[in-house]
Design a protein around this motif. Structure first.
Motif, PDB file in Angstrom:
ATOM      1  N   LEU A   1     -11.318  -1.928  17.340  1.00 60.26           N
ATOM      2  CA  LEU A   1     -12.532  -1.410  16.715  1.00 60.26           C
ATOM      3  C   LEU A   1     -13.480  -0.861  17.781  1.00 60.26           C
ATOM      4  N   GLY A   2     -12.947  -0.652  18.980  1.00 65.29           N
ATOM      5  CA  GLY A   2     -13.723  -0.066  20.066  1.00 65.29           C
ATOM      6  C   GLY A   2     -14.772  -0.999  20.630  1.00 65.29           C
ATOM      7  N   GLY A   3     -14.603  -2.291  20.416  1.00 63.82           N
ATOM      8  CA  GLY A   3     -15.573  -3.250  20.914  1.00 63.82           C
ATOM      9  C   GLY A   3     -16.877  -3.243  20.131  1.00 63.82           C
ATOM     10  N   ASP A   4     -16.885  -2.570  19.002  1.00 67.40           N
ATOM     11  CA  ASP A   4     -18.094  -2.478  18.173  1.00 67.40           C
ATOM     12  C   ASP A   4     -18.371  -3.845  17.542  1.00 67.40           C
ATOM     13  N   ILE A   5     -19.438  -4.491  18.002  1.00 66.97           N
ATOM     14  CA  ILE A   5     -19.742  -5.841  17.529  1.00 66.97           C
ATOM     15  C   ILE A   5     -20.101  -5.855  16.044  1.00 66.97           C
ATOM     16  N   GLY A   6     -20.735  -4.787  15.561  1.00 64.33           N
ATOM     17  CA  GLY A   6     -21.079  -4.714  14.145  1.00 64.33           C
ATOM     18  C   GLY A   6     -19.842  -4.649  13.266  1.00 64.33           C
ATOM     19  N   GLN A   7     -18.880  -3.815  13.657  1.00 61.83           N
ATOM     20  CA  GLN A   7     -17.635  -3.721  12.880  1.00 61.83           C
ATOM     21  C   GLN A   7     -16.836  -5.017  12.981  1.00 61.83           C
ATOM     22  N   THR A   8     -16.806  -5.598  14.159  1.00 65.07           N
ATOM     23  CA  THR A   8     -16.069  -6.857  14.334  1.00 65.07           C
ATOM     24  C   THR A   8     -16.700  -7.941  13.474  1.00 65.07           C
ATOM     25  N   THR A   9     -18.020  -8.030  13.495  1.00 64.70           N
ATOM     26  CA  THR A   9     -18.731  -9.020  12.682  1.00 64.70           C
ATOM     27  C   THR A   9     -18.461  -8.787  11.200  1.00 64.70           C
ATOM     28  N   SER A  10     -18.536  -7.548  10.772  1.00 68.80           N
ATOM     29  CA  SER A  10     -18.297  -7.227   9.370  1.00 68.80           C
ATOM     30  C   SER A  10     -16.873  -7.595   8.951  1.00 68.80           C
ATOM     31  N   PHE A  11     -15.905  -7.270   9.811  1.00 68.06           N
ATOM     32  CA  PHE A  11     -14.508  -7.593   9.505  1.00 68.06           C
ATOM     33  C   PHE A  11     -14.329  -9.110   9.364  1.00 68.06           C
ATOM     34  N   MET A  12     -14.860  -9.857  10.337  1.00 66.07           N
ATOM     35  CA  MET A  12     -14.699 -11.313  10.299  1.00 66.07           C
ATOM     36  C   MET A  12     -15.454 -11.918   9.112  1.00 66.07           C
ATOM     37  N   ALA A  13     -16.625 -11.378   8.804  1.00 69.87           N
ATOM     38  CA  ALA A  13     -17.395 -11.873   7.662  1.00 69.87           C
ATOM     39  C   ALA A  13     -16.659 -11.612   6.350  1.00 69.87           C
ATOM     40  N   HIS A  14     -16.094 -10.412   6.208  1.00 70.35           N
ATOM     41  CA  HIS A  14     -15.299 -10.110   5.017  1.00 70.35           C
ATOM     42  C   HIS A  14     -14.110 -11.068   4.931  1.00 70.35           C
ATOM     43  N   GLY A  15     -13.478 -11.319   6.071  1.00 65.13           N
ATOM     44  CA  GLY A  15     -12.338 -12.236   6.092  1.00 65.13           C
ATOM     45  C   GLY A  15     -12.717 -13.630   5.618  1.00 65.13           C
ATOM     46  N   MET A  16     -13.872 -14.097   6.046  1.00 64.32           N
ATOM     47  CA  MET A  16     -14.304 -15.435   5.614  1.00 64.32           C
ATOM     48  C   MET A  16     -14.624 -15.454   4.116  1.00 64.32           C
ATOM     49  N   LEU A  17     -15.201 -14.358   3.607  1.00 62.55           N
ATOM     50  CA  LEU A  17     -15.444 -14.273   2.164  1.00 62.55           C
ATOM     51  C   LEU A  17     -14.118 -14.250   1.410  1.00 62.55           C
ATOM     52  N   ILE A  18     -13.167 -13.494   1.922  1.00 58.85           N
ATOM     53  CA  ILE A  18     -11.835 -13.460   1.309  1.00 58.85           C
ATOM     54  C   ILE A  18     -11.226 -14.861   1.313  1.00 58.85           C
ATOM     55  N   ASN A  19     -11.363 -15.576   2.430  1.00 65.10           N
ATOM     56  CA  ASN A  19     -10.868 -16.957   2.503  1.00 65.10           C
ATOM     57  C   ASN A  19     -11.477 -17.812   1.401  1.00 65.10           C
ATOM     58  N   THR A  20     -12.787 -17.705   1.244  1.00 64.93           N
ATOM     59  CA  THR A  20     -13.490 -18.526   0.261  1.00 64.93           C
ATOM     60  C   THR A  20     -13.050 -18.179  -1.160  1.00 64.93           C
ATOM     61  N   LEU A  21     -12.992 -16.897  -1.474  1.00 65.10           N
ATOM     62  CA  LEU A  21     -12.590 -16.486  -2.827  1.00 65.10           C
ATOM     63  C   LEU A  21     -11.146 -16.891  -3.128  1.00 65.10           C
ATOM     64  N   ALA A  22     -10.269 -16.694  -2.150  1.00 66.41           N
ATOM     65  CA  ALA A  22      -8.868 -17.073  -2.343  1.00 66.41           C
ATOM     66  C   ALA A  22      -8.729 -18.586  -2.489  1.00 66.41           C
ATOM     67  N   ALA A  23      -9.465 -19.345  -1.679  1.00 64.32           N
ATOM     68  CA  ALA A  23      -9.384 -20.802  -1.748  1.00 64.32           C
ATOM     69  C   ALA A  23      -9.880 -21.326  -3.091  1.00 64.32           C
ATOM     70  N   MET A  24     -10.877 -20.638  -3.666  1.00 62.78           N
ATOM     71  CA  MET A  24     -11.401 -21.066  -4.966  1.00 62.78           C
ATOM     72  C   MET A  24     -10.540 -20.588  -6.123  1.00 62.78           C
ATOM     73  N   GLY A  25      -9.547 -19.753  -5.817  1.00 62.62           N
ATOM     74  CA  GLY A  25      -8.600 -19.343  -6.851  1.00 62.62           C
ATOM     75  C   GLY A  25      -9.037 -18.183  -7.720  1.00 62.62           C
ATOM     76  N   PHE A  26      -9.974 -17.359  -7.244  1.00 61.43           N
ATOM     77  CA  PHE A  26     -10.331 -16.180  -8.025  1.00 61.43           C
ATOM     78  C   PHE A  26      -9.131 -15.246  -8.084  1.00 61.43           C
ATOM     79  N   PRO A  27      -8.706 -14.846  -9.281  1.00 63.75           N
ATOM     80  CA  PRO A  27      -7.554 -13.946  -9.389  1.00 63.75           C
ATOM     81  C   PRO A  27      -7.898 -12.567  -8.811  1.00 63.75           C
ATOM     82  N   PRO A  28      -6.901 -11.860  -8.310  1.00 63.01           N
ATOM     83  CA  PRO A  28      -7.138 -10.564  -7.652  1.00 63.01           C
ATOM     84  C   PRO A  28      -7.869  -9.543  -8.509  1.00 63.01           C
ATOM     85  N   GLU A  29      -7.762  -9.623  -9.819  1.00 58.43           N
ATOM     86  CA  GLU A  29      -8.406  -8.635 -10.678  1.00 58.43           C
ATOM     87  C   GLU A  29      -9.860  -9.005 -11.018  1.00 58.43           C
TER      88      GLU A  29
END
Length: 189
Positions: free
Chosen positions: A142-170
């Motif tokens: 990501l070119g060392g862009d801290i904003g993009q890296t932060t956004s990617f990791m934050a989205h990943g953690m949200l995805i972790n939370t939603l998946a762990a709680m069992g929200f269906p993909p749709e």
């Protein structure tokens, strides 16, 4: 029957520990369960690892290393948005196809928090060092862009939370996330 070397047994223990800790967490997993899953005695287990914490740290490190490898392979030869999309799709596939990886990640974070609360900072330091390597792995394409890296990791953690709680993909909670995170039963390859 071919006998395994100590290193092969050690690898077997790490793989078994990853599964056991993913399901039961640090405090809910016994070394007896890990030894039984591998087919060794507890005394032999402790010849391979000095204690339960060392087994857990090896499992946590392997989990983080696996994600690093996943992101490196997904982003190979790519930069910017293309790398971000490839890493996001690869991660979504990983936690969809192997939910145990997500469960272990979450158990690692909870265990670090509990250890910190108990004043055991060395444990968290080891895991944080591995996580920072993961952060850097994501940041490079990501070119060392801290904003993009932060956004990617934050989205990943949200995805972790939603998946762990069992929200269906749709479900509507997925709408603004990466396309592969909300694909209906099919992930982009």
């Amino acid at each position: 029957m071919v006998r395994m070397s100590a290193e092969e047994r050690r690898e077997s223990v790490i793989r078994a520990a990853m599964g056991e800790f993913a399901r039961g967490g640090y405090h809910g997993t016994s070394t007896e369960a890990i030894a039984k899953r591998v087919g060794v005695s507890q005394p032999y287990l402790f010849r391979l690892f000095p204690n339960k914490q060392a087994i857990f740290l090896a499992a946590a490190a392997r989990c983080l290393e696996g994600m690093q490898q996943l992101f490196n392979e997904a982003a190979e030869g790519l930069e910017g948005h293309e790398a971000l999309a490839a890493m996001a799709n690869a991660y979504a596939r990983l936690i969809t196809e192997d939910p145990e990886k997500l469960q272990l990640q979450l158990q690692v974070y909870v265990t670090v928090a509990a250890a910190e609360a108990a004043g055991e900072h060395e444990f968290g330091e080891m895991v944080r060092a591995g996580w920072m390597e993961l952060w850097d792995t994501v940041g490079v394409p990501l070119g060392g862009d801290i904003g993009q890296t932060t956004s990617f990791m934050a989205h990943g953690m949200l995805i972790n939370t939603l998946a762990a709680m069992g929200f269906p993909p749709e479900h509507r909670v997925w709408e603004a996330l990466y396309p592969s995170a909300r694909a209906k039963g099919r992930l982009e390859k």
